[in-house]
Design a protein around this motif. Sequence first.
Motif, mmCIF file in Angstrom:
data_model
loop_
_atom_site.group_PDB
_atom_site.id
_atom_site.type_symbol
_atom_site.label_atom_id
_atom_site.label_comp_id
_atom_site.label_asym_id
_atom_site.label_seq_id
_atom_site.Cartn_x
_atom_site.Cartn_y
_atom_site.Cartn_z
ATOM 1 N N THR A 28 0.834 -1.201 0.000
ATOM 2 C CA THR A 28 0.000 0.000 0.000
ATOM 3 C C THR A 28 0.871 1.255 0.000
ATOM 4 N N LEU A 29 1.943 1.242 0.781
ATOM 5 C CA LEU A 29 2.871 2.377 0.806
ATOM 6 C C LEU A 29 3.569 2.552 -0.549
ATOM 7 N N ILE A 30 3.939 1.450 -1.175
ATOM 8 C CA ILE A 30 4.576 1.532 -2.491
ATOM 9 C C ILE A 30 3.609 2.140 -3.504
ATOM 10 N N GLU A 31 2.343 1.750 -3.414
ATOM 11 C CA GLU A 31 1.351 2.314 -4.337
ATOM 12 C C GLU A 31 1.189 3.812 -4.121
ATOM 13 N N SER A 32 1.139 4.254 -2.878
ATOM 14 C CA SER A 32 0.895 5.669 -2.601
ATOM 15 C C SER A 32 2.131 6.531 -2.840
ATOM 16 N N GLN A 33 3.318 6.010 -2.518
ATOM 17 C CA GLN A 33 4.529 6.819 -2.651
ATOM 18 C C GLN A 33 5.210 6.671 -4.013
ATOM 19 N N LEU A 34 5.167 5.479 -4.597
ATOM 20 C CA LEU A 34 5.892 5.224 -5.842
ATOM 21 C C LEU A 34 4.969 5.029 -7.044
ATOM 22 N N ARG A 35 3.665 5.019 -6.807
ATOM 23 C CA ARG A 35 2.678 4.967 -7.881
ATOM 24 C C ARG A 35 2.733 3.681 -8.713
ATOM 25 N N ILE A 38 -1.027 -1.931 -6.512
ATOM 26 C CA ILE A 38 -0.780 -3.118 -5.693
ATOM 27 C C ILE A 38 -0.849 -4.389 -6.529
ATOM 28 N N HIS A 39 -1.862 -4.486 -7.399
ATOM 29 C CA HIS A 39 -2.038 -5.723 -8.167
ATOM 30 C C HIS A 39 -0.920 -5.955 -9.182
ATOM 31 N N ASN A 40 -0.119 -4.917 -9.450
ATOM 32 C CA ASN A 40 0.982 -5.039 -10.405
ATOM 33 C C ASN A 40 2.306 -5.388 -9.742
ATOM 34 N N GLN A 41 2.351 -5.378 -8.424
ATOM 35 C CA GLN A 41 3.625 -5.501 -7.701
ATOM 36 C C GLN A 41 4.014 -6.962 -7.469
ATOM 37 N N SER A 85 9.278 -5.825 -9.158
ATOM 38 C CA SER A 85 8.980 -6.029 -10.584
ATOM 39 C C SER A 85 7.529 -5.646 -10.819
ATOM 40 N N TYR A 86 7.267 -4.952 -11.933
ATOM 41 C CA TYR A 86 5.887 -4.580 -12.242
ATOM 42 C C TYR A 86 5.712 -4.470 -13.746
#
Length: 411
Positions: A28-35, A38-41, A85-86
């Motif tokens: 969740t933090l990666i999604e908010s800070q690094l855009r 979540i489903h791609n991570q 990886s995304y």
Amino acid sequence: MLIRIRSRDGLERLQIDNPNITIAQLKTLIESQLRVPIHNQTLSTNQSLLIAKSPSEIAQFTDMFNSQTLISSLGITHGSIIFLSYDGERKIAGPQIRPAGFEGRKMTMDDLIAKQMRITRQENPNCELVSFDRDAANGFQHYVNETLAFGVKRGGFMYGTVSDEGKVEVNYIYEPPQQGNEHSLILLKDPDEERLVEAIALGLGMRRVGFIFSQTISQMKKDYTLSNKELLQAVELQGESDLKEWVTVMVKLEVNEDGGADVHFEAFQMSDQCVKLFRDGWFVTEIGADDDPKLSKMKKDVVVGGKDTKEVDNDFFLVVVKILDHQGPLSSTFPVENRNTMITMKTLKNHLDRTKNLSFVKRISDFHVLLLLARFLDVNSDVPALAGCVHAQATIPEGYQILIDSMAASG
């Protein structure tokens, strides 16, 4: 605490207030800070994740798969590196560690985006295969070969159907007004004729499924598959379509083992990345006389094979499609529109006389016949209705038969 996230974009910092968060909270933090959604991570403490290419290879990295695992239990502390990886592309959210080559100067957003734009090959097309009606394919190549002698480029739009499995069937080719020479092909717009063509396709239960064009004999010795001009035309047409199975077919001469020349058909899709780059305006669309035809020029640097460049080999954007053939529901014996021959009512009469041993619906079961007839019918009602009879191979209403016979008799 601060941990570091390394992805294909380089090294980025992630601020974490609680060292005892779960992997789900970390994502969740990666999604908010690094855009990165979540489903791609895919996360791992193993740096080999970054060189994994296929989905099956990436799926082998399971050390951070359980979303309820505490990151502290994996030994992740202040300063640790996690590998990410995304899929897809993204815009980097904020100040990052500068990639090599940017030391000493401020990076712009364009710099960052260009650094992310890696040109990769698409392994599989979005369609299973393309199958050509034999007569339609032969009619196109015969004209290009026998009349134009492969000295002038020629093009057309392919119409047919697409199955649920992604199989494209081409049942006829519409050749619009055009201007071709040895090096270029310009398709001219005729809105009135195109309305008729689409009305016929609607009645036949078919649609536009791709673009076909011929290369000229002077291109036989060139070291490219498609030239930059051809690629730009192909990707523009594919980009205008809402059909993901859209196919581009090239017809060309190839020297055989005996020193003669054989006609070959090759089918491609422009890659999804190619279409996106074109839509987003990355391609240089003005081709200079001295430009290498096997290279496409980009307005900004992209990454190809680990190197920054503004020139990309056209083959990177091509996805090969398998070709088969079939016997379609229509004939292809009537003269084709917008060629050098004049099509008149006498042409229609000759055609009907030649096929008088067939049922009336069989006699007009030819797209090019229908296009001639459509010029004298109501485009909103008569054209789809007549084409619908052909599609169902149903009896042509007597009124239409009388009208068509009278038209032919006037010739």
